[in-house]
Structures are given as structure tokens and as C-alpha cells.
Design a protein around this motif. Structure first.
Motif, PDB file in Angstrom:
ATOM      1  N   ARG A  64      -7.612  19.435  21.148  1.00 60.08           N
ATOM      2  CA  ARG A  64      -7.611  20.609  22.020  1.00 60.08           C
ATOM      3  C   ARG A  64      -8.115  20.215  23.408  1.00 60.08           C
ATOM      4  O   ARG A  64      -7.578  20.639  24.426  1.00 60.08           O
ATOM      5  CB  ARG A  64      -8.482  21.715  21.424  1.00 60.08           C
ATOM      6  CG  ARG A  64      -8.456  23.015  22.210  1.00 60.08           C
ATOM      7  CD  ARG A  64      -9.350  24.074  21.587  1.00 60.08           C
ATOM      8  NE  ARG A  64      -9.016  24.375  20.220  1.00 60.08           N
ATOM      9  CZ  ARG A  64      -8.211  25.373  19.837  1.00 60.08           C
ATOM     10  NH1 ARG A  64      -7.659  26.146  20.743  1.00 60.08           N
ATOM     11  NH2 ARG A  64      -7.973  25.584  18.570  1.00 60.08           N
ATOM     12  N   THR A  99      -5.402  18.473  25.267  1.00 58.05           N
ATOM     13  CA  THR A  99      -4.431  19.436  25.803  1.00 58.05           C
ATOM     14  C   THR A  99      -4.953  20.075  27.084  1.00 58.05           C
ATOM     15  O   THR A  99      -4.216  20.202  28.070  1.00 58.05           O
ATOM     16  CB  THR A  99      -4.124  20.524  24.750  1.00 58.05           C
ATOM     17  OG1 THR A  99      -3.583  19.900  23.588  1.00 58.05           O
ATOM     18  CG2 THR A  99      -3.154  21.561  25.277  1.00 58.05           C
ATOM     19  N   ASN A 114      -3.228  19.658  30.770  1.00 55.02           N
ATOM     20  CA  ASN A 114      -2.876  20.839  31.553  1.00 55.02           C
ATOM     21  C   ASN A 114      -3.572  20.832  32.905  1.00 55.02           C
ATOM     22  O   ASN A 114      -2.962  21.147  33.930  1.00 55.02           O
ATOM     23  CB  ASN A 114      -3.227  22.112  30.768  1.00 55.02           C
ATOM     24  CG  ASN A 114      -2.931  23.356  31.547  1.00 55.02           C
ATOM     25  OD1 ASN A 114      -3.783  23.849  32.294  1.00 55.02           O
ATOM     26  ND2 ASN A 114      -1.721  23.877  31.387  1.00 55.02           N
TER      27      ASN A 114
END
Length: 116
Positions: free
Chosen positions: A68, A71, A75
Motif C-alpha cells: 500500500r 502504491t 502515485n
């Protein structure tokens, strides 16, 4: 020692807690678990980040949430590329700061044990 210290404190600190006070206390600790790990904000203090900011020093990452974090980092890098391209300098500075905190959080994770 504990009895001595308690004797120095005001007796009102040892009063029976009202049900609504206890419910508020319990709610605080129920809200400590967030997607990335555990949030160790002291009881009775506000959270300006709404429990979700990787910049917060009270967030302790759960190693299982490393994907997570990956990610979020990807981003953030994508947003940084866009911000640089559009010369959104304030956004660039904020995203670079977020990436610094992401690296710091990653560095706090325990390193996996290497087999002998």
C-alpha cells in the motif's frame, strides 16, 4: 513509590469516570487503527491530518502494508511529475515533502531477516 506519587496528585483525578467520558476514551483507541498501520496520537489531542497522512509522526506502519505504501509512493511520484510539468511550484514542494516522509516511514519498517 506509586502510592507516594498518587498522594501528590489532586484527588479529583481519581474520581469515577462518567459513561460519556469513558465512551469518548474508548472511541479514541478504536480509531487508532488505520489502513497503513497504527496511529499513536495521544488521547485528547486533535488530529489535523484526519488519521491519513504519511507525514504524521504518530503513524507506525504495519509491515504487511508495504505494498500500500508502494502504491502511495508511485502515485505521489506521478503527481510530482505532473506538478513539475505544469510548474505548480507549491504542489512540487508539498509532494517532495510527502516523498521524504514516505522514505522516512519506509526506513522505520523492520528489515526482513535474511536466511542463514
Amino acid at each position: 513509590m506509586v502510592e507516594y506519587r498518587r498522594g501528590l496528585r489532586d484527588s479529583h483525578e481519581y474520581r469515577t469516570v462518567a459513561p460519556d467520558e469513558w465512551a469518548d476514551f474508548e472511541k479514541h483507541f478504536q480509531l487508532r487503527r488505520v489502513a497503513l498501520g497504527d496511529y499513536f496520537r495521544p488521547y485528547g489531542t486533535p488530529c489535523v491530518h484526519e488519521h491519513a497522512c504519511v507525514r504524521c509522526p504518530f503513524l507506525r506502519l504495519d509491515p504487511a502494508q508495504t505494498p500500500r505504501l508502494d502504491t502511495i509512493e508511485a502515485n505521489t511520484n506521478d503527481r510530482l511529475t505532473e506538478a513539475r510539468g505544469k510548474q505548480w511550484l507549491g504542489e512540487v514542494a508539498a509532494l517532495e515533502e510527502s516523498l521524504r516522509h514516505i522514505r522516512d516511514k519506509r526506513a522505520q519498517l523492520p528489515t526482513p531477516a535474511t536466511p542463514p
